[in-house]
Design a protein around this motif. Sequence first.
Motif, PDB file in Angstrom:
ATOM      1  N   PHE B 138       0.844  -1.202   0.000  1.00 15.15           N
ATOM      2  CA  PHE B 138       0.000   0.000   0.000  1.00 15.15           C
ATOM      3  C   PHE B 138       0.881   1.256   0.000  1.00 15.15           C
ATOM      4  O   PHE B 138       2.023   1.228   0.452  1.00 15.15           O
ATOM      5  N   ASP B 139       0.292   2.353  -0.484  1.00 18.20           N
ATOM      6  CA  ASP B 139       1.045   3.609  -0.537  1.00 18.20           C
ATOM      7  C   ASP B 139       0.897   4.414   0.741  1.00 18.20           C
ATOM      8  O   ASP B 139       1.757   5.244   1.064  1.00 18.20           O
ATOM      9  N   THR B 140      -0.179   4.190   1.461  1.00 24.49           N
ATOM     10  CA  THR B 140      -0.379   4.844   2.749  1.00 24.49           C
ATOM     11  C   THR B 140      -1.233   3.912   3.601  1.00 24.49           C
ATOM     12  O   THR B 140      -2.163   3.292   3.085  1.00 24.49           O
ATOM     13  N   LYS B 170      12.638  -4.826   4.244  1.00 22.58           N
ATOM     14  CA  LYS B 170      13.025  -3.552   3.641  1.00 22.58           C
ATOM     15  C   LYS B 170      12.462  -2.385   4.441  1.00 22.58           C
ATOM     16  O   LYS B 170      13.125  -1.368   4.635  1.00 22.58           O
ATOM     17  N   ILE B 171      11.222  -2.504   4.903  1.00 24.81           N
ATOM     18  CA  ILE B 171      10.569  -1.416   5.620  1.00 24.81           C
ATOM     19  C   ILE B 171      11.044  -1.346   7.078  1.00 24.81           C
ATOM     20  O   ILE B 171      11.362  -0.274   7.584  1.00 24.81           O
ATOM     21  N   GLY B 196       7.456   2.209  10.366  1.00 27.00           N
ATOM     22  CA  GLY B 196       7.194   2.647   9.000  1.00 27.00           C
ATOM     23  C   GLY B 196       6.221   1.767   8.209  1.00 27.00           C
ATOM     24  O   GLY B 196       5.921   2.075   7.061  1.00 27.00           O
ATOM     25  N   THR B 199       1.489   4.345   8.365  1.00 28.62           N
ATOM     26  CA  THR B 199       1.802   5.765   8.190  1.00 28.62           C
ATOM     27  C   THR B 199       1.446   6.580   9.430  1.00 28.62           C
ATOM     28  O   THR B 199       2.232   7.394   9.899  1.00 28.62           O
ATOM     29  N   TYR B 218      -6.584  15.200   0.203  1.00 26.44           N
ATOM     30  CA  TYR B 218      -5.550  14.678  -0.704  1.00 26.44           C
ATOM     31  C   TYR B 218      -6.105  14.442  -2.103  1.00 26.44           C
ATOM     32  O   TYR B 218      -5.395  14.583  -3.100  1.00 26.44           O
ATOM     33  N   ASN B 221      -5.508  16.898  -5.079  1.00 26.95           N
ATOM     34  CA  ASN B 221      -4.260  17.032  -5.838  1.00 26.95           C
ATOM     35  C   ASN B 221      -4.472  16.550  -7.271  1.00 26.95           C
ATOM     36  O   ASN B 221      -5.425  15.836  -7.565  1.00 26.95           O
ATOM     37  N   LEU B 233       7.441   5.773  -7.855  1.00 29.80           N
ATOM     38  CA  LEU B 233       7.916   5.194  -6.593  1.00 29.80           C
ATOM     39  C   LEU B 233       8.003   3.668  -6.670  1.00 29.80           C
ATOM     40  O   LEU B 233       8.879   3.063  -6.052  1.00 29.80           O
TER      41      LEU B 233
ATOM     42  N   PRO C 169      11.198   5.848  -0.105  1.00 29.50           N
ATOM     43  CA  PRO C 169      10.601   4.564   0.291  1.00 29.50           C
ATOM     44  C   PRO C 169      11.618   3.648   0.964  1.00 29.50           C
ATOM     45  O   PRO C 169      11.287   2.911   1.893  1.00 29.50           O
ATOM     46  N   LYS C 170      12.875   3.708   0.490  1.00 34.55           N
ATOM     47  CA  LYS C 170      13.907   2.851   1.071  1.00 34.55           C
ATOM     48  C   LYS C 170      14.204   3.262   2.514  1.00 34.55           C
ATOM     49  O   LYS C 170      14.391   2.421   3.383  1.00 34.55           O
ATOM     50  N   ILE C 171      14.230   4.554   2.774  1.00 39.45           N
ATOM     51  CA  ILE C 171      14.562   5.049   4.107  1.00 39.45           C
ATOM     52  C   ILE C 171      13.362   4.940   5.052  1.00 39.45           C
ATOM     53  O   ILE C 171      13.492   4.480   6.187  1.00 39.45           O
ATOM     54  N   MET C 172      12.198   5.363   4.596  1.00 36.93           N
ATOM     55  CA  MET C 172      11.046   5.502   5.498  1.00 36.93           C
ATOM     56  C   MET C 172       9.991   4.427   5.315  1.00 36.93           C
ATOM     57  O   MET C 172       9.032   4.368   6.087  1.00 36.93           O
ATOM     58  N   GLY C 173      10.140   3.599   4.289  1.00 33.31           N
ATOM     59  CA  GLY C 173       9.051   2.701   3.918  1.00 33.31           C
ATOM     60  C   GLY C 173       8.089   3.425   3.000  1.00 33.31           C
ATOM     61  O   GLY C 173       7.917   4.648   3.103  1.00 33.31           O
ATOM     62  N   PRO C 174       7.435   2.681   2.090  1.00 35.32           N
ATOM     63  CA  PRO C 174       6.546   3.319   1.107  1.00 35.32           C
ATOM     64  C   PRO C 174       5.364   4.055   1.730  1.00 35.32           C
ATOM     65  O   PRO C 174       4.895   5.055   1.191  1.00 35.32           O
ATOM     66  N   ALA C 175       4.891   3.585   2.903  1.00 32.16           N
ATOM     67  CA  ALA C 175       3.674   4.172   3.476  1.00 32.16           C
ATOM     68  C   ALA C 175       3.917   5.570   4.041  1.00 32.16           C
ATOM     69  O   ALA C 175       3.011   6.401   4.078  1.00 32.16           O
ATOM     70  N   LYS C 176       5.135   5.818   4.515  1.00 33.17           N
ATOM     71  CA  LYS C 176       5.469   7.171   4.976  1.00 33.17           C
ATOM     72  C   LYS C 176       5.902   8.025   3.784  1.00 33.17           C
ATOM     73  O   LYS C 176       5.573   9.207   3.687  1.00 33.17           O
ATOM     74  N   ALA C 177       6.666   7.411   2.860  1.00 34.59           N
ATOM     75  CA  ALA C 177       7.208   8.157   1.725  1.00 34.59           C
ATOM     76  C   ALA C 177       6.103   8.675   0.815  1.00 34.59           C
ATOM     77  O   ALA C 177       6.131   9.832   0.379  1.00 34.59           O
ATOM     78  N   ALA C 178       5.111   7.819   0.533  1.00 29.17           N
ATOM     79  CA  ALA C 178       4.083   8.237  -0.424  1.00 29.17           C
ATOM     80  C   ALA C 178       3.205   9.342   0.154  1.00 29.17           C
ATOM     81  O   ALA C 178       2.749  10.220  -0.579  1.00 29.17           O
ATOM     82  N   GLU C 179       2.960   9.306   1.481  1.00 25.54           N
ATOM     83  CA  GLU C 179       2.135  10.397   2.020  1.00 25.54           C
ATOM     84  C   GLU C 179       2.833  11.741   1.818  1.00 25.54           C
ATOM     85  O   GLU C 179       2.185  12.749   1.547  1.00 25.54           O
ATOM     86  N   LEU C 181       5.393  12.345  -0.616  1.00 27.03           N
ATOM     87  CA  LEU C 181       5.741  12.637  -2.012  1.00 27.03           C
ATOM     88  C   LEU C 181       4.522  12.668  -2.940  1.00 27.03           C
ATOM     89  O   LEU C 181       4.529  13.367  -3.942  1.00 27.03           O
ATOM     90  N   ILE C 182       3.496  11.878  -2.615  1.00 23.54           N
ATOM     91  CA  ILE C 182       2.327  11.796  -3.501  1.00 23.54           C
ATOM     92  C   ILE C 182       1.178  12.658  -2.985  1.00 23.54           C
ATOM     93  O   ILE C 182       0.457  13.282  -3.757  1.00 23.54           O
ATOM     94  N   PHE C 183       1.001  12.675  -1.657  1.00 18.72           N
ATOM     95  CA  PHE C 183      -0.110  13.434  -1.088  1.00 18.72           C
ATOM     96  C   PHE C 183       0.327  14.810  -0.577  1.00 18.72           C
ATOM     97  O   PHE C 183      -0.504  15.633  -0.208  1.00 18.72           O
TER      98      PHE C 183
END
Lengths: 275, 275, 275
Positions: B138-140, B170-171, B196, B199, B218, B221, B233, C169-179, C181-183
């Motif tokens: 999931f993305d969030t 990874k996460i 992580g 979210t 959101y 956007n 991503l 995503p690599k550092i924070m995980g995709p769920a934190k990163a996408a909020e 970068l995307i939102f």
Amino acid sequence: PSLESSSQAGPGAGRSLPESEHVVMTSEDSITTIMLNRPAKKNAITIQMYQDIILALKAAGKDNSAITVFTGSGDYYSSGNDLTNFVSFASGDLEKISEESANTLRNVVDTFIDFPKPLVAAVNGPAVGISVTLLGLFDTVYASDRATLHTPFTSLGQTPEGCSSYTFPKIMGPAKAAEMLIFGKKITAREACAQGLVTEVFPDRTFQREVWTRLREYAKNSPNAMRIGKQLLRSSEKEKLHAVNAEECRVGRERWLSEECAAAVQSFLSRKARL
Amino acid sequence: PSLESSSQAGPGAGRSLPESEHVVMTSEDSITTIMLNRPAKKNAITIQMYQDIILALKAAGKDNSAITVFTGSGDYYSSGNDLTNFVSFASGDLEKISEESANTLRNVVDTFIDFPKPLVAAVNGPAVGISVTLLGLFDTVYASDRATLHTPFTSLGQTPEGCSSYTFPKIMGPAKAAEMLIFGKKITAREACAQGLVTEVFPDRTFQREVWTRLREYAKNSPNAMRIGKQLLRSSEKEKLHAVNAEECRVGRERWLSEECAAAVQSFLSRKARL
Amino acid sequence: PSLESSSQAGPGAGRSLPESEHVVMTSEDSITTIMLNRPAKKNAITIQMYQDIILALKAAGKDNSAITVFTGSGDYYSSGNDLTNFVSFASGDLEKISEESANTLRNVVDTFIDFPKPLVAAVNGPAVGISVTLLGLFDTVYASDRATLHTPFTSLGQTPEGCSSYTFPKIMGPAKAAEMLIFGKKITAREACAQGLVTEVFPDRTFQREVWTRLREYAKNSPNAMRIGKQLLRSSEKEKLHAVNAEECRVGRERWLSEECAAAVQSFLSRKARL
């Protein structure tokens, strides 16, 4: 070989390995434990101990235990590479000795990478150098709240090993990893836990009891599913880890041969001798 | 096909899909929601529901919504794979049934991997098994503070799926991931958030209001920039994720056919039947 | 070239570069500092400043300093890309101008990827856009507790750059990163620190003193070991990062040419002009 034959006694045996002075291996409740046992020297790792660790891991990988635990005896988990290992550098065929040292290091780390079962670190106290960097190859890391993690490579003219140049940025992000590995920042177990290098921190007073209660419970899960599950988690990066290890050893060996490193280690040892 | 034609009504329609009993799809404010709706069974996922989820995701991917939300109805997010899915294993062509199950699992996970728009999980309560492992795709991920995450694979003789063998280390780092996936440690939403995987965590009392207020904001956007940004991503690991999924399903199917797994599932189901 | 000749003065010189109006470079205590110096515009980065940053980084990479620090002057770290850079889009050969802009962006990011020494960000205040995304390429990130990190790409019809689609995503995980970068979620320095994007947060009052005291200490480590160690940490993903950068610039340029983006930037600039 002596280690292997001993391990065939299997879980429940609870016997130490008289053949290895400083690496003790015991088995109980489907858990095999490998303990660094050189507390008077803060479990600093000699060349002989590296060889014993390799043998112990190979034996534990093949015995009928479900989980393997790595820990230290006394106040320290391990103060890392015994710097007196470098003394021979001063008095011999540098090229040859550094090559042998790099090979030993590479073999130890390869053995951790290839370990086939769930591998748990019980970090009972402060950890330094290679005892820290190898934590990135464990499947679970429990730490006493008395533990600190310290990798002062660059103050000794050296570079990171144990695959930490790859695993630490991946686990903690480059901004936390580099402060430890490049700048030598010492962190607490709690800080390492917040970043995912450590799974959980326990009060020192109850550390042993809580860790072992939990591990005995975990050891009741299906051993095959745990072994295969661990390999699934690690499979996609095993090849990468071996390549990283080879590169770290190549670069590290070059550092050992540098004047910067020789001077730094010499200075450390003579400061220590004066105490 | 019924799902797709319904989705063409687009955002604002807010209609459920009478054709699927337990997977409800609605659209409003440029947000399409897919809800597991089998609260009496804690939203345990049957074979039919896996098929409905695939159809719902394919429809949501093509409709004119900007964001897709996945959530559960009632107290649970989802208790995961309905273990009665395994009952047919006992009474038929094991080879054939396990192959079909592995194919279904692989298709569901592939559909999550390929989903083209921002995908948000609203974890309204406890999550178990595959409903947890899929969170890495999931993305969030928003969670109620009442939610817990539990993946007790190895107590059932099974191995991780949903790409979690790759996404979780990874996460969270391998030391946190393996305690969950290999040892079956149950964690809270807050712990998952610190690592992580989640979210943000909201108090259960205000969870729905806070999540939907934020998502409606959101959704304003640029939809194209969000869609293309999400693909950016994910692009660099899509191929990898498909390979991991295939391998997890191959290994998982072998586990399902093992005696260890059969015994563990049988024991679980008979304990449940006695209640 | 003027930047390079100045840097040859080396550590201790402490001279600014009169040739660059808004990018100031100084050296002291084995530390070279590159400071964005356009406080009246919140250190928004013009096309000329991107060029100056490239020259400054190339000079710092070659001078005899051990560590390079990137920071901002005044209240902001940087408000990111100066959106007036887009004004020329409205009045010229769109194809050509967007290509030049994408090339500039790609060159700046490539220079960060290839930077050969430990690179530290001292985030003295709020950071926006590319000044945030580039943080994933730094080796250590210190932030004032007054700093916030904000990447509102999709509200401007744009997509992430600075390799953040890969590093975040690599550092924070995709769920934190996408909020983020995307939102477009704005986060605090403390939140970024909990996720590993920021190494440590200091009270604003003591930020400068604590950061510089620590860096002067770190600069005493072996410069070669630090340089080689940093390259070891980055080596395994350098090729990947260059590929990600190229793809982000290609996708980003397409966005710049979209009507969605043109409308969003136009609206932003006219709102600003009315103030």
